[in-house]
Design a protein around this motif. Structure first.
Motif, PDB file in Angstrom:
ATOM      1  N   GLY A 195       4.823  24.485 -40.943  1.00 11.45           N
ATOM      2  CA  GLY A 195       3.940  24.406 -42.095  1.00 11.45           C
ATOM      3  C   GLY A 195       2.804  25.409 -42.058  1.00 11.45           C
ATOM      4  N   TYR A 196       1.582  24.951 -42.397  1.00 13.50           N
ATOM      5  CA  TYR A 196       0.435  25.847 -42.456  1.00 13.50           C
ATOM      6  C   TYR A 196      -0.844  25.073 -42.194  1.00 13.50           C
ATOM      7  N   LEU A 197      -1.928  25.810 -41.864  1.00 13.92           N
ATOM      8  CA  LEU A 197      -3.279  25.264 -41.720  1.00 13.92           C
ATOM      9  C   LEU A 197      -4.199  26.041 -42.648  1.00 13.92           C
ATOM     10  N   ARG A 198      -5.251  25.359 -43.142  1.00 15.70           N
ATOM     11  CA  ARG A 198      -6.213  26.004 -44.041  1.00 15.70           C
ATOM     12  C   ARG A 198      -7.630  25.752 -43.567  1.00 15.70           C
ATOM     13  N   VAL A 199      -8.521  26.686 -43.887  1.00 15.80           N
ATOM     14  CA  VAL A 199      -9.939  26.497 -43.616  1.00 15.80           C
ATOM     15  C   VAL A 199     -10.427  25.311 -44.445  1.00 15.80           C
TER      16      VAL A 199
END
Length: 880
Positions: free
Chosen positions: A543-547
């Motif tokens: 998946g992904y990570l966001r600030v």
């Protein structure tokens, strides 16, 4: 005329569960597709997996009779999905007995449900059994009236564990007769035939044994029942369909996407294949996402990504250019969310995840398909059917086109991919990336300084816990701040608070995971490049990570515990060295890892073996005392007044952390055990010098020490066995063998000297006269150069007058030559070194030495005779 109403999938599922609940079975909810405590499989593959702890007696079941409908996923036939029979995700109906009923009751329940509850005509049902199972056929006859000769014996009626080890036993499968029109026409056609007539719908497994990793089977303490019936197959039978994809659940998905594509199911074979792929993969993706599986390049995440890419590609084949998997998700959730509430609960996350991954892959797919099509056309013109690995890697590295998709599309057109060449290109790219890393680090440092000026310092929570939530305050990729990172990017993650310990004071940084709503970041190292910031180094695997996102930070707890054992032991080691050697011992460095500890210290002398024994005894006595490890925060001056030790050359803040255990008291910011007893055991493995006046000790604790001692014990036992003695008598046996070996070497030396004298006498008699000088050349069999030289010297002495001796011997991969010239002949112009050089050159090597003695050689054994033949002419030239 009444119309028979077909039961829906949901109704069939409920009838099964209701039937067994009425029979006293406890209803077990489906477990996750991610197996619990089962490393043998990536995903849940059978309904009995959650029952294994009960069958093995490791856990107490809520009841001895259980029933469930279990979500299952099998990966073995992903490439076959698209035909009318193969699924990845399916539902497994099952009833289980944990030491309660056995074969008779299991058979009776199955027959009653099939013939009385769902009303399958008895003449359509055919049981099979294992040839060595005498009980099952008897029960089938008694309960159903089926004659024994009509019960088919099949060798494969044996159920093994889903992984490499687990419960197993004979089984009895129930087949449904679809009719002669589906058969092969042979008179002996029966269940087990490869034709399409007989369809297995239920498997009754009689758990009697446990199979270990070596395949050995032992009887289970209690006999158990495990049954499994695919809901999709049963529905196909009860709805009178020819394929599982024609049943109500699948047709709803298929028809939805056929409408979007402007087609209809059953119109075209290739279109039907793509619709079936989307129906199966779309359903599977929804359930995988609901259970927390996220796309990545390994493990479960790789499976997720692979089937998503297959679904997207088949969507393209149908003409679906826009993202469509979100619609698949909503269709599946609408159809199945009534029974599986987690689908509705996580609907937003499922849709977001599928949409993000599909959008990302669509960009890859458009470019990659075009380039691959052009490449295949070019290769066809060249007349080759192999895609060079470097070309496949270029598609992957430059355009993100996955290797497995290149292989699948290539196979459809009769091509293969050079995978070894692909992997070599991958390796070279990784080396180039590592070579460029110092420049990326410089950019990171500059950007981190800007981050530190903008955000508050990271709060460290690791003294109290190894798991905590934190907010992502900054993300860095290649020295640049970004708003989000996705798999498989490498990145730096900074949280507002974290339980991860950053490397300092000799203790290595923690590793573990950062888990977001749809992303997982593997922390491969934790550092504190600036005093105020704790930075997590690693990569996104799913998946992904966001600030701004809140993540769950989970330290690898076992690794941390191993590190803490070694760190606490380092303090005890420091104290023990000062007690044994005196206060002049000062720490000059340390390394504390989960696998070992290393301690450098100033000392005027090396430690003796007796010192090391006393050192281990003292440290282990403090471990057994189980002193509490006490930490206090106090001013630096106050800490030093209490006797706390400060490390040589270390700079400290005004407020310091003091760690005490027993009589040890040091300033330390690392993580430690709660009491010395948790260290377990301490073992010194090495003591060496690393500089003038600086010594180094390496040691192990806890699990590492146990493994080390087990290895040493095994080594001693193995040596004792091979030397045919007991471990307690090993030293005496080694001394005995050493004495025997010395005696044999003396005997061998005596024999070699006698043989050398014999050869020397024979060679001297064969001397050739060259201008009045005796010259001996010969090729001998000698064990080494030392013996060869001894023979040459003896030969020279046997000549009785000044002469020249050149002897050679061939070993495994080279030829050695020894040349001796009498001192009197040196005065006449002879030089042993020049002769050896000429002979060595002829052998493809070199040579040289003093005028009286020289040696040479080479690797060209076939030139040995010609090389030795040079010696007389060289002597003649020198004497002339």
């Amino acid at each position: 005329m009444s119309v028979k109403v077909q039961p829906t999938t949901a109704e069939i599922r409920q009838r099964f569960l209701d039937f067994f609940v009425q029979k006293g079975h406890y209803l077990m909810p489906s477990s996750s597709l991610i197996p619990r405590d089962d490393p043998t499989v990536l995903l849940t593959t059978a309904g009995m997996q959650q029952m294994i702890p009960f069958f093995l007696g490791r856990e107490t079941p809520p009841a001895t009779r259980l029933t469930s409908v279990q979500k299952c996923f099998r990966t073995t036939d992903i490439d076959k999905v698209g035909n009318e029979r193969t699924l990845t995700f399916f539902e497994m109906l099952g009833n289980f007995s944990v030491g309660d009923y056995f074969k008779r009751e299991a058979i009776a329940y199955a027959w009653e449900f099939l013939t009385q509850v769902v009303k399958i005509p008895p003449e359509r049902l055919h049981p099979t059994v294992h040839p060595e199972d005498d009980e099952a056929p008897r029960y089938w006859t008694e309960i159903t009236g089926i004659p024994d000769e009509a019960i088919v014996r099949l060798e494969d009626n044996w159920w093994g564990p889903p992984g490499a080890a687990g419960p197993c036993g004979p089984d009895s499968e129930i087949y449904y007769d679809r009719g002669v029109e589906h058969g092969c026409g042979r008179p002996d056609c029966k269940p087990g035939c490869e034709c399409e007539r007989f369809l297995e719908i239920w498997n009754l497994v009689f758990m009697q044994f446990y199979q270990d990793l070596d395949g050995k089977r032992t009887p289970l303490p209690r006999k158990n029942i495990d049954t499994g019936m695919g809901l999709e197959r049963l529905t196909m039978v009860l709805q009178g369909k020819q394929s599982v994809f024609e049943t109500d659940v699948f047709r709803a998905i298929i028809d939805r996407f056929a409408t979007l594509a402007g087609t209809a199911y059953g119109r075209d074979a290739r279109t039907d294949t793509s619709l079936r792929v989307i129906a199966d993969h779309g359903r599977a993706l929804v359930f995988l996402a609901a259970d927390g599986v996220l796309p990545s390049n390994e493990g479960r995440g790789y499976i997720f990504r692979r089937i998503l890419r297959r679904a997207v590609r088949h969507g393209r084949l149908l003409g679906l250019e826009k993202p469509f998997l979100a619609e698949a998700a909503d269709t599946v959730i609408e159809l199945m969310g009534g029974h599986y509430s987690e689908l509705r609960q996580h609907r937003d996350r499922i849709v977001a995840l599928l949409s993000m991954e599909e959008k990302k892959f669509n960009q890859t797919l458009s470019t990659g398909l075009q380039l691959l099509t052009e490449l295949l056309a070019e290769l066809k013109q060249r007349g080759t059917t192999v895609i060079p690995g470097v070309e496949a890697f270029k598609l992957y590295d430059t355009h993100g086109f996955p290797l497995e998709l290149t292989q699948e599309i290539a196979a459809e057109q009769g091509f293969t991919v050079d995978v070894e060449d692909f992997q070599e290109a991958m390796r070279q790219q990784q080396e180039r990336s590592r070579a460029a890393s110092p420049f990326a680090q410089a950019r990171n440092d500059q950007q981190l300084a800007e981050v530190a000026a903008r955000v508050t310092s990271t709060t460290f929570l690791g003294y109290e816990t190894t798991s905590a939530s934190g907010t992502v305050v900054a993300l860095l990729v290649n020295g640049e701040e970004v708003e989000s990172v996705s798999a498989p990017q490498e990145a730096l993650v900074i949280l507002d608070r974290t339980p991860f310990y950053a490397e300092s004071g000799g203790q290595v940084g923690d590793r573990g995971l950062l888990k977001g709503m749809v992303g997982t970041f593997v922390v491969e190292d934790t550092q504190r490049p600036l005093k105020s910031l704790i930075v997590h180094y690693g990569r996104v695997t799913e998946g992904y990570l966001r600030v701004g996102e809140t993540v769950q930070a989970e330290v690898d707890a076992q690794r941390r515990e191993d590190t803490m054992r070694n760190h606490s032991a380092t303090h005890l080691l420091h104290k023990a060295l000062r007690d044994l050697l005196g206060p002049q011992v000062e720490q000059r460095g340390s390394l504390v890892e989960p696998e070992r500890l290393r301690f450098d210290f100033a000392s005027p002398r090396a430690l003796t073996s007796e010192d090391l024994v006393r050192l281990d005894e003292l440290v282990n006595s403090w471990i057994r005392a189980d002193y509490p490890v006490i930490t206090e925060i106090m001013p630096l001056e106050e800490a030093l007044k209490t006797g706390a030790m400060a490390l040589f050359g270390e700079k400290y803040d005004e407020q310091v952390r003091v760690v005490s255990m027993g009589s040890s008291k040091e300033l330390c910011g690392g993580t430690h055990c709660r009491a010395t007893g948790q260290i377990g055991i301490y073992v010194t493995t090495q003591e060496t010098s690393i500089a003038a006046g600086i010594r180094r000790i390496e040691a192990l604790t806890g699990r590492g020490a146990e493994q080390y001692l087990r290895g040493r014990k095994l080594l001693v036992e193995t040596l004792a066995s091979r030397l045919q003695t007991q471990p307690d008598h090993l030293i005496e046996r080694v001394d005995q063998l050493r004495d025997e070996l010395a005696a044999l070497r003396r005997q061998l030396g005596q024999y070699q000297r006698e043989e050398a004298r014999r050869q020397a006498a024979s060679l001297a008699e064969q001397a050739r006269e060259v201008n009045g000088v005796p010259v001996v050349t010969a090729s001998l069999s000698a064990p080494d150069d030392r013996v060869l030289r001894e023979i040459a010297e003896m030969t020279r002495n046997k000549l009785g007058r000044p002469g020249v001796v050149a002897l050679a011997a061939a070993y495994d991969e080279r030829v050695s030559v020894q040349v001796l010239v009498a001192p009197e002949l040196v005065q006449r112009g002879l030089h042993a070194g020049k002769i050896a050089a000429a002979v060595g050159q002829r052998l493809g090597g070199k040579g040289g030495g003093r005028p009286e003695y020289a040696q040479g050689g080479g690797r060209e054994k076939e030139a040995l005779s010609a090389a030795l033949a040079l010696v007389p002419s060289l002597v003649e030239q020198a004497l002339s």
